[in-house]
Scaffold this motif. Structure first.
Motif, PDB file in Angstrom:
ATOM      1  N   GLN A  56       1.235 -38.422 -13.489  1.00  0.00           N
ATOM      2  CA  GLN A  56      -0.209 -38.629 -13.298  1.00  0.00           C
ATOM      3  C   GLN A  56      -0.611 -38.318 -11.861  1.00  0.00           C
ATOM      4  N   ASP A  57       0.230 -38.660 -10.899  1.00  0.00           N
ATOM      5  CA  ASP A  57      -0.043 -38.329  -9.494  1.00  0.00           C
ATOM      6  C   ASP A  57      -0.175 -36.817  -9.325  1.00  0.00           C
ATOM      7  N   THR A  58       0.684 -36.075 -10.014  1.00  0.00           N
ATOM      8  CA  THR A  58       0.615 -34.610  -9.944  1.00  0.00           C
ATOM      9  C   THR A  58      -0.684 -34.108 -10.554  1.00  0.00           C
ATOM     10  N   GLN A  59      -1.075 -34.682 -11.677  1.00  0.00           N
ATOM     11  CA  GLN A  59      -2.354 -34.305 -12.289  1.00  0.00           C
ATOM     12  C   GLN A  59      -3.502 -34.563 -11.326  1.00  0.00           C
ATOM     13  N   ASN A  60      -3.513 -35.738 -10.743  1.00  0.00           N
ATOM     14  CA  ASN A  60      -4.591 -36.085  -9.807  1.00  0.00           C
ATOM     15  C   ASN A  60      -4.603 -35.136  -8.609  1.00  0.00           C
ATOM     16  N   ALA A  61      -3.427 -34.803  -8.115  1.00  0.00           N
ATOM     17  CA  ALA A  61      -3.339 -33.896  -6.973  1.00  0.00           C
ATOM     18  C   ALA A  61      -3.817 -32.496  -7.348  1.00  0.00           C
ATOM     19  N   ALA A  62      -3.523 -32.058  -8.564  1.00  0.00           N
ATOM     20  CA  ALA A  62      -3.981 -30.736  -9.014  1.00  0.00           C
ATOM     21  C   ALA A  62      -5.507 -30.709  -9.122  1.00  0.00           C
ATOM     22  N   LYS A  63      -6.083 -31.780  -9.611  1.00  0.00           N
ATOM     23  CA  LYS A  63      -7.550 -31.878  -9.699  1.00  0.00           C
ATOM     24  C   LYS A  63      -8.172 -31.862  -8.297  1.00  0.00           C
ATOM     25  N   ALA A  64      -7.562 -32.597  -7.366  1.00  0.00           N
ATOM     26  CA  ALA A  64      -8.077 -32.631  -5.991  1.00  0.00           C
ATOM     27  C   ALA A  64      -7.941 -31.256  -5.329  1.00  0.00           C
ATOM     28  N   LEU A  65      -6.869 -30.572  -5.632  1.00  0.00           N
ATOM     29  CA  LEU A  65      -6.679 -29.219  -5.096  1.00  0.00           C
ATOM     30  C   LEU A  65      -7.765 -28.282  -5.611  1.00  0.00           C
ATOM     31  N   LYS A  66      -8.090 -28.388  -6.871  1.00  0.00           N
ATOM     32  CA  LYS A  66      -9.138 -27.545  -7.452  1.00  0.00           C
ATOM     33  C   LYS A  66     -10.482 -27.806  -6.772  1.00  0.00           C
ATOM     34  N   VAL A  67     -10.793 -29.065  -6.522  1.00  0.00           N
ATOM     35  CA  VAL A  67     -12.049 -29.423  -5.851  1.00  0.00           C
ATOM     36  C   VAL A  67     -12.061 -28.864  -4.429  1.00  0.00           C
ATOM     37  N   ALA A  68     -10.940 -29.021  -3.735  1.00  0.00           N
ATOM     38  CA  ALA A  68     -10.863 -28.516  -2.360  1.00  0.00           C
ATOM     39  C   ALA A  68     -11.040 -27.000  -2.322  1.00  0.00           C
ATOM     40  N   ALA A  69     -10.383 -26.308  -3.237  1.00  0.00           N
ATOM     41  CA  ALA A  69     -10.496 -24.845  -3.268  1.00  0.00           C
ATOM     42  C   ALA A  69     -11.927 -24.419  -3.579  1.00  0.00           C
ATOM     43  N   ALA A  70     -12.574 -25.124  -4.503  1.00  0.00           N
ATOM     44  CA  ALA A  70     -13.953 -24.798  -4.869  1.00  0.00           C
ATOM     45  C   ALA A  70     -14.913 -25.001  -3.695  1.00  0.00           C
ATOM     46  N   SER A  71     -14.550 -25.863  -2.755  1.00  0.00           N
ATOM     47  CA  SER A  71     -15.411 -26.099  -1.588  1.00  0.00           C
ATOM     48  C   SER A  71     -15.405 -24.919  -0.624  1.00  0.00           C
ATOM     49  N   GLY A  72     -14.374 -24.077  -0.754  1.00  0.00           N
ATOM     50  CA  GLY A  72     -14.265 -22.936   0.147  1.00  0.00           C
ATOM     51  C   GLY A  72     -13.637 -23.270   1.489  1.00  0.00           C
ATOM     52  N   ASP A  73     -13.211 -24.488   1.671  1.00  0.00           N
ATOM     53  CA  ASP A  73     -12.606 -24.937   2.921  1.00  0.00           C
ATOM     54  C   ASP A  73     -11.099 -24.691   2.856  1.00  0.00           C
ATOM     55  N   LYS A  74     -10.651 -23.681   3.596  1.00  0.00           N
ATOM     56  CA  LYS A  74      -9.240 -23.299   3.563  1.00  0.00           C
ATOM     57  C   LYS A  74      -8.338 -24.421   4.088  1.00  0.00           C
TER      58      LYS A  74
END
Length: 142
Positions: A100-118
Motif C-alpha cells: 500500500q505504501d508503494t501504491q501511495n507513493a506511485a499516486k504521489a509521484l503521478k501528482v508531482a509529475a503532473a505539476s511540472g515540477d521536476k
C-alpha cells in the motif's frame, strides 16, 4: 465410505494442483516485478530528461501492480524458485501495508509529475524507491 474416497481424492488433487498453482503464481509475480523494475528505469530516464508527461502512465502501471502484490503471495507460494522470505506470511499485514505504501507513493509521484515540477517529481520518485527498499530489506532474499 464414498464420501471419504471423494474427500481423499479431492485433497490429493488440491495438493498436486496447489504445487502447480504455487509455481504459476511465482512466475506471474516474477514477471510483474520485472515489469516494475523496468518501469522504475523508465521513470528515472523520463525524470532525467525532464519528460514529466511520460511519468504519469508509468506510475499508474506501478500503482496497479502494487495493488495486486498481496494476492501474488498466497500461502504455499514460498516454495520453489523464489526470493520471497517466509517472514512474508508470518507478517502479512505489514507486507500488505508495504505494498500500500508503494501504491501511495506511485499516486504521489503521478501528482508531482503532473505539476511540472521536476524537483518535486524527483523527490517523489526517491520516496517511491524507498518503499521498494523497505520491502526488499525485510521480505526479499537478495
Amino acid at each position: 465410505m464414498f464420501s471419504r474416497i471423494v474427500l481423499a481424492a479431492s485433497a490429493a488433487l488440491m495438493l498436486t494442483g496447489g504445487a502447480a498453482f504455487a509455481q504459476d503464481v511465482i512466475q506471474i509475480r516474477k514477471a510483474g516485478f520485472e515489469d516494475y523494475k523496468k518501469a522504475m528505469g523508465e521513470i528515472k530516464d523520463a525524470v532525467g530528461k525532464g519528460d514529466l508527461a511520460a511519468v504519469g502512465p508509468v506510475a499508474d502501471r506501478i500503482d496497479a501492480f502494487a495493488e495486486k502484490i498481496p494476492s501474488l503471495f498466497p500461502p504455499g507460494s514460498d516454495k520453489g524458485r523464489t526470493a520471497a522470505k517466509e517472514v512474508i506470511w508470518a507478517n502479512f499485514p505489514d507486507f500488505t501495508a508495504k505494498a500500500q505504501d508503494t501504491q501511495n507513493a506511485a499516486k504521489a509521484l503521478k501528482v508531482a509529475a503532473a505539476s511540472g515540477d521536476k524537483a518535486a517529481t524527483g523527490k517523489a520518485f526517491g520516496a517511491m524507491a524507498d518503499t521498494c527498499k523497505a520491502c526488499h530489506q525485510r521480505y526479499r532474499s537478495e
